[in-house]
Design a protein around this motif. Sequence first.
Motif, PDB file in Angstrom:
ATOM      1  N   LYS A  11      47.553  41.962  34.034  1.00 31.48           N
ATOM      2  CA  LYS A  11      47.794  41.024  35.128  1.00 31.48           C
ATOM      3  C   LYS A  11      47.883  39.582  34.646  1.00 31.48           C
ATOM      4  N   THR A  33      45.602  36.887  39.665  1.00 29.97           N
ATOM      5  CA  THR A  33      45.485  37.902  40.708  1.00 29.97           C
ATOM      6  C   THR A  33      44.020  38.019  41.084  1.00 29.97           C
ATOM      7  N   ALA A  34      43.780  38.483  42.286  1.00 34.49           N
ATOM      8  CA  ALA A  34      42.398  38.747  42.697  1.00 34.49           C
ATOM      9  C   ALA A  34      42.402  39.928  43.643  1.00 34.49           C
ATOM     10  N   PHE A  35      41.218  40.514  43.813  1.00 33.18           N
ATOM     11  CA  PHE A  35      41.042  41.674  44.691  1.00 33.18           C
ATOM     12  C   PHE A  35      42.067  42.749  44.330  1.00 33.18           C
ATOM     13  N   ASN A  36      42.075  43.046  43.032  1.00 35.37           N
ATOM     14  CA  ASN A  36      42.933  44.094  42.495  1.00 35.37           C
ATOM     15  C   ASN A  36      44.394  43.937  42.914  1.00 35.37           C
ATOM     16  N   ASN A  37      44.907  42.758  42.630  1.00 35.64           N
ATOM     17  CA  ASN A  37      46.337  42.503  42.792  1.00 35.64           C
ATOM     18  C   ASN A  37      46.792  42.202  44.214  1.00 35.64           C
ATOM     19  N   LYS A 215      37.506  30.921  38.571  1.00 38.18           N
ATOM     20  CA  LYS A 215      38.513  31.628  39.366  1.00 38.18           C
ATOM     21  C   LYS A 215      38.125  31.814  40.834  1.00 38.18           C
ATOM     22  N   ARG A 219      40.140  32.771  44.252  1.00 39.53           N
ATOM     23  CA  ARG A 219      39.749  33.889  45.125  1.00 39.53           C
ATOM     24  C   ARG A 219      39.432  33.393  46.535  1.00 39.53           C
TER      25      ARG A 219
HETATM   26  N1  ASP Z   1      41.219  40.426  38.024  1.00 38.76           N
HETATM   27  C1  ASP Z   1      41.046  41.185  39.209  1.00 38.76           C
HETATM   28  C2  ASP Z   1      42.362  41.418  39.957  1.00 38.76           C
HETATM   29  O1  ASP Z   1      43.400  41.094  39.666  1.00 38.76           O
HETATM   30  C3  ASP Z   1      40.048  40.695  40.179  1.00 38.76           C
HETATM   31  C4  ASP Z   1      39.329  39.407  40.062  1.00 38.76           C
HETATM   32  O2  ASP Z   1      39.259  38.773  39.026  1.00 38.76           O
HETATM   33  O3  ASP Z   1      38.773  39.023  41.105  1.00 38.76           O
HETATM   34  O4  ASP Z   1      42.502  41.903  40.964  1.00 38.76           O
END
Ligand code: ASP
Length: 253
Positions: A11, A33-37, A215, A219
């Motif tokens: 990612k 990305t966050a919360f799994n894309n 991050k 988020r």
């Molecule tokens: N790296 C993870 C994602 O892409 C989640 C995160 O860092 O919160 O979903």
Amino acid sequence: MVKRRKIYEGKAKILYEGPEPGTLIQYFKDDATAFNNEKRAVLDGKGVLNNRISEFVMTQLNAIGLPTHFLKRLNMREQLIREVEIIPLEVICRNVAAGSIAKRLGIEEGTPLPRSIIEFCYKKDELGDPLVSEEHITAFNWATHQEIDDIIAMTLRINDFLTGLFAGARIKLVDFKVEYGRLYEGDMVRTVLADEISPDSCRLWDITTGEKLDKDRFRRDLGGVTEAYAEVARRLGIIKEAGGAEILSFSQE
Ligand code: ASP
Ligand code: TMP
């Protein structure tokens, strides 16, 4: 121009074939990305900052004898690393309750934990990286007992070292996530730190104001994500000016 062979694309990073056998090139993207894309964005200059911050941290860890995959930074977005077999675990170390542990156990965010706590998640995007125990890890052969012992010892050592390093920059290390790999050297196999250590993979709070410099700004839609990463780099002495011409020139590369 010769096209490089892409080995893997994640990612936030891409791995390319390296110049010599046993090496790879790790390229840092600007993608977040966050919360799994589920949530995505391109943050101009993030990859450049993470490349520099991770270089700085890995160099210091190598210097204290903590083995890592890092060899050297090649340019603004790329570093030369040793090729390792990634152990499919996200290893989290926490000093202060935040994020998923705060939610899961009903602890107010910001509460210091009685001691540093290590958690393991199975690295599997489709499953959302579920929390697992040592029982799962050994039963499913993701890692051996010896590897788990090494991982715990190394993670606690990284935690002690980084807590001091960041405290010197007036930053509280709340928690972080690391990944390990197996380095094959002849008949021997060694567990080494892999992936990256950056504001993407740590929670970093200003030591006095508690301002988030990681991050979670992305988020939680707090804004100023790359500015916060640049502030971390500036405080660590990696770059001279936060948010200035230096960062803008980074992001062009
Ligand atoms: N790296 C993870 C994602 O892409 C989640 C995160 O860092 O919160 O979903
Ligand atoms: P968590 O509180 O959401 O479980 O996150 C713990 C730490 O791990 C935090 O510093 C952020 C980092 N992390 C990652 O690097 N990648 C991930 O996919 C997740 C969920 C967390």
